[in-house]
Design a protein around this motif. Structure first.
Motif, PDB file in Angstrom:
ATOM      1  N   GLU A 192     -12.322   3.124   8.313  1.00  0.00           N
ATOM      2  CA  GLU A 192     -12.795   4.513   8.303  1.00  0.00           C
ATOM      3  C   GLU A 192     -13.898   4.741   9.338  1.00  0.00           C
ATOM      4  N   PHE A 212       0.801  -1.220   0.000  1.00  0.00           N
ATOM      5  CA  PHE A 212       0.000   0.000   0.000  1.00  0.00           C
ATOM      6  C   PHE A 212       0.837   1.275   0.000  1.00  0.00           C
ATOM      7  N   ASN A 227      -1.520  14.442   4.133  1.00  0.00           N
ATOM      8  CA  ASN A 227      -2.295  13.199   4.195  1.00  0.00           C
ATOM      9  C   ASN A 227      -1.399  11.979   4.057  1.00  0.00           C
ATOM     10  N   TRP A 286     -11.400  -1.253   4.172  1.00  0.00           N
ATOM     11  CA  TRP A 286     -11.227   0.197   4.321  1.00  0.00           C
ATOM     12  C   TRP A 286     -12.452   0.814   4.997  1.00  0.00           C
ATOM     13  N   GLU A 323       4.355   6.907   1.303  1.00  0.00           N
ATOM     14  CA  GLU A 323       3.611   7.451   0.176  1.00  0.00           C
ATOM     15  C   GLU A 323       2.530   6.453  -0.211  1.00  0.00           C
ATOM     16  N   ASN A 324       1.302   6.916  -0.260  1.00  0.00           N
ATOM     17  CA  ASN A 324       0.129   6.085  -0.486  1.00  0.00           C
ATOM     18  C   ASN A 324       0.051   5.650  -1.952  1.00  0.00           C
ATOM     19  N   ILE A 325       0.440   4.413  -2.242  1.00  0.00           N
ATOM     20  CA  ILE A 325       0.369   3.895  -3.615  1.00  0.00           C
ATOM     21  C   ILE A 325      -0.810   2.932  -3.771  1.00  0.00           C
ATOM     22  N   GLY A 326      -1.510   2.661  -2.685  1.00  0.00           N
ATOM     23  CA  GLY A 326      -2.608   1.699  -2.711  1.00  0.00           C
ATOM     24  C   GLY A 326      -3.979   2.329  -2.658  1.00  0.00           C
ATOM     25  N   ASN A 327      -4.040   3.648  -2.882  1.00  0.00           N
ATOM     26  CA  ASN A 327      -5.316   4.375  -2.814  1.00  0.00           C
ATOM     27  C   ASN A 327      -6.056   4.123  -1.509  1.00  0.00           C
ATOM     28  N   VAL A 328      -5.308   4.111  -0.428  1.00  0.00           N
ATOM     29  CA  VAL A 328      -5.900   3.928   0.898  1.00  0.00           C
ATOM     30  C   VAL A 328      -6.638   5.221   1.264  1.00  0.00           C
ATOM     31  N   PRO A 329      -7.934   5.144   1.621  1.00  0.00           N
ATOM     32  CA  PRO A 329      -8.685   6.360   1.966  1.00  0.00           C
ATOM     33  C   PRO A 329      -8.151   7.020   3.245  1.00  0.00           C
TER      34      PRO A 329
END
Length: 169
Positions: free
Chosen positions: A146, A15, A58, A142, A89-95
């Motif tokens: 959240e 991620f 973020n 996710w 660095e968010n590479i997994g499109n984690v919200p």
């Protein structure tokens, strides 16, 4: 207490791409408005506010030096880091709501595993396998992460309001 017995294992690098910060001589920097994240367990790792360009927002950071080695925080505000910290660095499109949850889980994991004598690095962090909540398909849940963090934040805000009233702030 959260039941983690049915959580799945995920590699941090699935991620996040982990990047070590740049060395900075903070003693020569001018005061400013950008928080710099360094090696600290307190104050979300913020070493101070300086006149430097914003590098991230973020994102999760991990302290990789000092007494706070392994300390992990989510920063929803603009910040910069030193060579004593790693940014995920968010590479997994984690919200964003899930980032807050993941930072809490990673903090427990990384602070138990790493220390001043056994320092965390970007490569080591990416290779770590950490348990997270999963859906029935075995994917990261996710939505659960959240909603859980939203509930925690709402409860905390209510407690702060009660405290302010009690102290008449």
């Amino acid at each position: 207490m959260i039941d983690t017995s049915k959580w799945g294992e995920f590699r941090v690098g699935d991620f996040f791409h982990c990047v070590r910060g740049t060395s900075r001589k903070m003693q020569i920097l001018n005061d400013g408005t950008t928080p710099i994240i360094a090696a600290a367990r307190n104050n979300q790792g913020i070493a101070g506010f300086y006149d430097v360009p914003v590098e991230y927002k973020n994102a999760i950071t991990i302290s990789c030096n000092g007494v706070g080695c392994g300390s992990t925080y989510y920063h929803d505000y603009p910040f910069a880091i030193t060579g004593d910290a790693i940014v995920l660095e968010n590479i997994g499109n984690v919200p964003p709501g899930a980032l807050h949850f993941i930072a809490s889980v990673y903090d427990v994991y990384f602070t138990r595993k790493y220390s001043y004598m056994n320092k965390c690095s970007a490569d080591r962090a990416e290779a770590e396998i950490v348990k997270l909540p999963v859906t029935s398909d075995g994917l990261p849940d996710w939505d659960y992460m959240e909603s859980y963090m939203k509930q925690i934040i709402e409860e905390s805000e209510k407690c702060l309001e009660c405290l302010k009233k009690a102290l008449r702030i």
